[in-house]
Scaffold this motif. Structure first.
Motif, PDB file in Angstrom:
ATOM      1  N   VAL A 138       0.861  -1.311   0.259  1.00  0.00           N
ATOM      2  CA  VAL A 138       0.112   0.148  -0.062  1.00  0.00           C
ATOM      3  C   VAL A 138       0.904   1.184  -0.128  1.00  0.00           C
ATOM      4  CG1 VAL A 138      -1.585   1.302   1.207  1.00  0.00           C
ATOM      5  CG2 VAL A 138      -2.045  -1.101   0.927  1.00  0.00           C
ATOM      6  N   PRO A 139       2.038   1.339   0.853  1.00  0.00           N
ATOM      7  CA  PRO A 139       2.581   2.691   0.965  1.00  0.00           C
ATOM      8  C   PRO A 139       3.263   2.961  -0.380  1.00  0.00           C
ATOM      9  CG  PRO A 139       3.000   1.382   2.887  1.00  0.00           C
ATOM     10  CD  PRO A 139       2.468   0.874   1.896  1.00  0.00           C
ATOM     11  N   VAL A 140       3.975   1.798  -1.148  1.00  0.00           N
ATOM     12  CA  VAL A 140       4.640   2.268  -2.377  1.00  0.00           C
ATOM     13  C   VAL A 140       3.509   2.639  -3.436  1.00  0.00           C
ATOM     14  CG1 VAL A 140       4.909  -0.179  -3.359  1.00  0.00           C
ATOM     15  CG2 VAL A 140       6.487   1.685  -3.800  1.00  0.00           C
ATOM     16  N   LEU A 141       2.558   1.891  -3.755  1.00  0.00           N
ATOM     17  CA  LEU A 141       1.265   2.226  -4.409  1.00  0.00           C
ATOM     18  C   LEU A 141       0.821   3.462  -4.377  1.00  0.00           C
ATOM     19  CD1 LEU A 141      -0.798  -1.027  -4.185  1.00  0.00           C
ATOM     20  CD2 LEU A 141       0.413  -0.204  -6.200  1.00  0.00           C
ATOM     21  N   LEU A 142       0.824   4.214  -3.443  1.00  0.00           N
ATOM     22  CA  LEU A 142       0.396   5.703  -2.968  1.00  0.00           C
ATOM     23  C   LEU A 142       1.565   6.402  -3.568  1.00  0.00           C
ATOM     24  CD1 LEU A 142      -1.186   5.362   0.441  1.00  0.00           C
ATOM     25  CD2 LEU A 142      -2.288   5.295  -1.536  1.00  0.00           C
ATOM     26  N   VAL A 143       2.789   6.173  -3.437  1.00  0.00           N
ATOM     27  CA  VAL A 143       3.833   7.113  -3.688  1.00  0.00           C
ATOM     28  C   VAL A 143       3.588   6.995  -5.430  1.00  0.00           C
ATOM     29  CG1 VAL A 143       6.336   7.454  -4.196  1.00  0.00           C
ATOM     30  CG2 VAL A 143       5.269   6.657  -1.952  1.00  0.00           C
ATOM     31  N   THR A 144       3.369   5.732  -5.896  1.00  0.00           N
ATOM     32  CA  THR A 144       3.583   5.494  -7.186  1.00  0.00           C
ATOM     33  C   THR A 144       2.407   6.357  -8.186  1.00  0.00           C
ATOM     34  OG1 THR A 144       4.383   3.384  -7.186  1.00  0.00           O
ATOM     35  CG2 THR A 144       3.468   3.964  -9.226  1.00  0.00           C
ATOM     36  N   ALA A 145       1.100   6.429  -7.455  1.00  0.00           N
ATOM     37  CA  ALA A 145       0.128   7.453  -7.951  1.00  0.00           C
ATOM     38  C   ALA A 145       0.646   8.679  -8.106  1.00  0.00           C
ATOM     39  CB  ALA A 145      -0.962   7.481  -7.163  1.00  0.00           C
ATOM     40  N   GLY A 146       1.496   9.186  -7.389  1.00  0.00           N
ATOM     41  CA  GLY A 146       2.149  10.701  -7.197  1.00  0.00           C
ATOM     42  C   GLY A 146       3.001  10.709  -8.441  1.00  0.00           C
ATOM     43  N   THR A 147       4.001   9.848  -8.736  1.00  0.00           N
ATOM     44  CA  THR A 147       4.837   9.887  -9.893  1.00  0.00           C
ATOM     45  C   THR A 147       4.301  10.051 -11.049  1.00  0.00           C
ATOM     46  OG1 THR A 147       5.304   7.444  -9.831  1.00  0.00           O
ATOM     47  CG2 THR A 147       6.543   8.581  -8.253  1.00  0.00           C
ATOM     48  N   PHE A 148       3.340   9.127 -11.295  1.00  0.00           N
ATOM     49  CA  PHE A 148       2.489   9.276 -12.354  1.00  0.00           C
ATOM     50  C   PHE A 148       2.094  10.598 -12.638  1.00  0.00           C
ATOM     51  CE2 PHE A 148       1.641   4.366 -12.392  1.00  0.00           C
ATOM     52  CZ  PHE A 148       2.572   4.168 -13.397  1.00  0.00           C
ATOM     53  N   ALA A 149       1.478  11.138 -11.889  1.00  0.00           N
ATOM     54  CA  ALA A 149       1.024  12.579 -11.861  1.00  0.00           C
ATOM     55  C   ALA A 149       2.053  13.567 -12.210  1.00  0.00           C
ATOM     56  CB  ALA A 149       0.255  13.259 -10.387  1.00  0.00           C
ATOM     57  N   VAL A 150       3.236  13.308 -11.635  1.00  0.00           N
ATOM     58  CA  VAL A 150       4.472  14.354 -11.881  1.00  0.00           C
ATOM     59  C   VAL A 150       4.709  14.141 -13.260  1.00  0.00           C
ATOM     60  CG1 VAL A 150       6.814  14.748 -11.242  1.00  0.00           C
ATOM     61  CG2 VAL A 150       5.218  14.490  -9.522  1.00  0.00           C
ATOM     62  N   ALA A 151       4.865  12.873 -13.855  1.00  0.00           N
ATOM     63  CA  ALA A 151       5.349  12.560 -15.116  1.00  0.00           C
ATOM     64  C   ALA A 151       4.289  13.316 -16.060  1.00  0.00           C
ATOM     65  CB  ALA A 151       5.331  11.165 -15.518  1.00  0.00           C
ATOM     66  N   ALA A 152       2.888  13.408 -15.996  1.00  0.00           N
ATOM     67  CA  ALA A 152       2.266  13.865 -16.816  1.00  0.00           C
ATOM     68  C   ALA A 152       2.278  15.668 -16.926  1.00  0.00           C
ATOM     69  CB  ALA A 152       0.741  13.702 -16.218  1.00  0.00           C
ATOM     70  N   LEU A 153       2.671  16.165 -15.610  1.00  0.00           N
ATOM     71  CA  LEU A 153       2.965  17.472 -15.680  1.00  0.00           C
ATOM     72  C   LEU A 153       3.922  18.160 -16.362  1.00  0.00           C
ATOM     73  CD1 LEU A 153       1.763  18.395 -11.905  1.00  0.00           C
ATOM     74  CD2 LEU A 153       0.468  18.835 -14.128  1.00  0.00           C
ATOM     75  N   LEU A 154       5.242  17.208 -16.223  1.00  0.00           N
ATOM     76  CA  LEU A 154       6.261  17.485 -16.860  1.00  0.00           C
ATOM     77  C   LEU A 154       6.261  17.438 -18.597  1.00  0.00           C
ATOM     78  CD1 LEU A 154       8.925  15.660 -14.963  1.00  0.00           C
ATOM     79  CD2 LEU A 154       8.792  18.294 -15.044  1.00  0.00           C
ATOM     80  N   LEU A 155       5.669  16.515 -19.027  1.00  0.00           N
ATOM     81  CA  LEU A 155       5.313  16.254 -20.532  1.00  0.00           C
ATOM     82  C   LEU A 155       4.586  17.456 -20.949  1.00  0.00           C
ATOM     83  CD1 LEU A 155       4.791  12.637 -20.643  1.00  0.00           C
ATOM     84  CD2 LEU A 155       7.056  13.878 -21.384  1.00  0.00           C
ATOM     85  N   LEU A 156       3.599  17.953 -20.204  1.00  0.00           N
ATOM     86  CA  LEU A 156       2.648  18.975 -20.625  1.00  0.00           C
ATOM     87  C   LEU A 156       3.322  20.455 -20.917  1.00  0.00           C
ATOM     88  CD1 LEU A 156      -0.561  18.521 -18.411  1.00  0.00           C
ATOM     89  CD2 LEU A 156      -0.439  18.233 -20.954  1.00  0.00           C
ATOM     90  N   MET A 157       4.775  20.533 -20.301  1.00  0.00           N
ATOM     91  CA  MET A 157       5.609  21.666 -20.549  1.00  0.00           C
ATOM     92  C   MET A 157       6.551  21.755 -21.780  1.00  0.00           C
ATOM     93  SD  MET A 157       6.638  21.751 -16.491  1.00  0.00           S
ATOM     94  CE  MET A 157       7.880  23.059 -16.745  1.00  0.00           C
ATOM     95  N   LEU A 158       6.191  20.832 -22.752  1.00  0.00           N
ATOM     96  CA  LEU A 158       7.073  20.646 -23.906  1.00  0.00           C
ATOM     97  C   LEU A 158       6.865  21.809 -24.977  1.00  0.00           C
ATOM     98  CD1 LEU A 158       7.435  16.700 -24.265  1.00  0.00           C
ATOM     99  CD2 LEU A 158       9.401  18.475 -23.665  1.00  0.00           C
ATOM    100  N   GLY A 159       5.598  22.189 -24.955  1.00  0.00           N
ATOM    101  CA  GLY A 159       5.234  23.127 -25.827  1.00  0.00           C
ATOM    102  C   GLY A 159       4.958  22.453 -27.324  1.00  0.00           C
ATOM    103  N   ARG A 160       5.080  23.536 -28.402  1.00  0.00           N
ATOM    104  CA  ARG A 160       4.931  23.041 -29.884  1.00  0.00           C
ATOM    105  C   ARG A 160       5.864  22.387 -30.386  1.00  0.00           C
ATOM    106  NH1 ARG A 160       2.515  28.506 -32.570  1.00  0.00           N
ATOM    107  NH2 ARG A 160       0.480  28.511 -31.151  1.00  0.00           N
ATOM    108  N   TYR A 161       5.690  21.453 -31.244  1.00  0.00           N
ATOM    109  CA  TYR A 161       6.598  20.771 -31.926  1.00  0.00           C
ATOM    110  C   TYR A 161       7.506  21.603 -32.858  1.00  0.00           C
ATOM    111  CZ  TYR A 161       3.425  16.538 -31.616  1.00  0.00           C
ATOM    112  OH  TYR A 161       2.645  15.451 -31.005  1.00  0.00           O
ATOM    113  N   PRO A 162       8.742  21.383 -32.580  1.00  0.00           N
ATOM    114  CA  PRO A 162       9.597  22.604 -33.625  1.00  0.00           C
ATOM    115  C   PRO A 162       9.562  21.713 -35.125  1.00  0.00           C
ATOM    116  CG  PRO A 162      10.952  20.877 -32.358  1.00  0.00           C
ATOM    117  CD  PRO A 162       9.630  20.571 -31.861  1.00  0.00           C
TER     118      PRO A 162
END
Length: 414
Positions: free
Chosen positions: A380-404
């Motif tokens: 259970v503890p590591v599953l809760l941490v993992t839910a957070g890591t997936f959220a961080v990954a999504a936010l980082l990719l949204l910062m890429l901007g337009r295709y060059p």
């Protein structure tokens, strides 16, 4: 490059691409990223029983494998750019088979066992997504997303067949024989089709990589996008590489039998296949970071379900599928992002950066799941941490901007 349609894919496949897809699909299915990863969850119990090792010690094998991948990533990217994807893929598959045989012959020395996993990832690095995505992205332009999805669907095929097949082999002949059969499969179903079908476009092989469209290595390293992609895949792979090998023990902890747990684990393969094709189709039509962020909502919910105390078989199945869909997007998303944001001039070298990020996240995730379970008696503890890591990954990719754009006329004409 506008949205792809069915005729674009058919045209590119008829132009010789279908052979490349077939070879890459089979090579990906029998690669170092698939065979050891999807078989360890079933083999861990019998190996631990024979040698007296803990569950965490067995799962730590994947962490050592990722260490080797980190060390091999940059040299593999450089060699792929210099000598071609086909040569690297063939060498990697051949050496993978050799190390699988050595694993089947291994004795009760845990350091030696870990050394074999490091050696496997070092020697077989040519069979990773660096080579398959390089060759397929070169042949498919307008339908690149779908082609990458179909190629890396091979991993999903392995995820479907490996758990029940390896379980049956272990039950009838033992875990050592299972490794010998896996080695033979790598040669017959992976290496031979790679030699027969997989190759780069002749016009690309004739060019120096400096003449291809894209960023120089210095430009990529000096920009922010390569770092965003690389860090995002650290967080994404933590969850994928940590959860999938531990699904069988996680589910058996809930009172299910080993065969029932293996059945749930097989859902991973089906969902990986759906994730590959679905993600590829979406990538050809929509902004890739947005597609990734939307898909990453699924495993967040899946981890929360698996962490809940009173969840029935249907919800466990849903959670497994949610994680599998995310595993189905990882490498094709990585290849697509590298091709669109960085181009082909130094594809192999640049691809090695997010690949290192993926390997680091996977190494930590694979070790963390087993170690935390051993320490707390619960996932259970590591599953809760993992839910957070997936959220961080999504936010980082949204910062890429337009295709060059890199020499658009050259890209469109290929």
């Amino acid at each position: 490059m506008g949205p792809a349609n069915r005729s674009d894919f058919i045209d590119e496949a008829r132009g010789g691409g279908w052979k490349i897809l077939l070879g890459a699909f089979l090579g990906s299915a029998l690669s170092v990223s698939a065979v050891p990863f999807y078989s360890l969850g079933v083999l861990a119990g019998p190996i631990a029983a024979e040698f007296g090792w803990s569950r965490g010690a067995i799962q730590a094998s994947l962490a050592f494998s990722m260490i080797g991948m980190v060390l091999a990533a940059v040299p593999t990217g450089w060699l792929t750019d210099r000598y071609g994807a086909r040569a690297m893929a063939a060498i990697g598959l051949g050496l993978l088979a050799v190390v699988l045989v050595l694993l089947g012959l291994a004795g009760p020395s845990l350091p030696m066992w870990y050394g074999l996993w490091v050696a496997m990832s070092l020697l077989a690095s040519g069979s990773t997504a660096i080579t398959w995505t390089r060759g397929v992205s070169d042949w498919f332009v307008k339908s690149r997303g779908l082609a990458l999805g179909l190629t890396l669907m091979g991993n999903g095929f392995t995820a479907v067949v490996a758990p029940p097949l390896v379980t049956a082999l272990v039950a009838s002949h033992g875990w050592r024989s299972a490794y010998f059969v896996l080695a033979a499969a790598v040669i017959v179903l992976g290496l031979i089709p790679t030699l027969l079908f997989f190759r780069e476009r002749p016009t690309t092989r004739a060019k120096a990589h400096e003449d291809l469209p894209g960023l120089t290595l210095r430009e990529a390293v000096g920009g922010y996008r390569m770092w965003l992609v690389s860090i995002a895949f650290v967080f994404l792979s933590f969850g994928v590489a940590g959860s999938i090998p531990n699904l069988v023990p996680l589910i058996t902890d809930r009172g299910f039998s080993a065969m029932e747990a293996a059945g749930f684990a097989s859902l991973i393969g089906i969902s990986v296949i759906a994730g590959r094709v679905g993600t590829g189709w979406l990538l050809d039509r929509f902004w890739a970071p947005g597609v990734a962020a939307a898909i990453l909502l699924l495993p967040i919910g899946g981890c929360l379900l698996l962490a809940s105390p009173d969840v029935g078989p249907a919800m466990i199945g849903f959670a497994v599928v949610a994680i599998g869909l995310t595993a189905g997007m990882e490498f094709d998303m990585m290849g697509f992002l590298c091709a669109r944001y960085f181009g082909f001039r130094n594809y192999g070298k640049i691809f090695s950066a997010p690949w290192i990020g993926f390997a680091l996240g996977a190494a930590v995730g694979a070790a963390a799941f087993g170690k935390i379970r051993d320490a707390t008696g619960s996932y259970v503890p590591v599953l809760l941490v993992t839910a957070g890591t997936f959220a961080v990954a999504a936010l980082l990719l949204l910062m890429l901007g337009r295709y060059p754009r890199f020499e658009a006329t050259t890209e469109a004409a290929r």
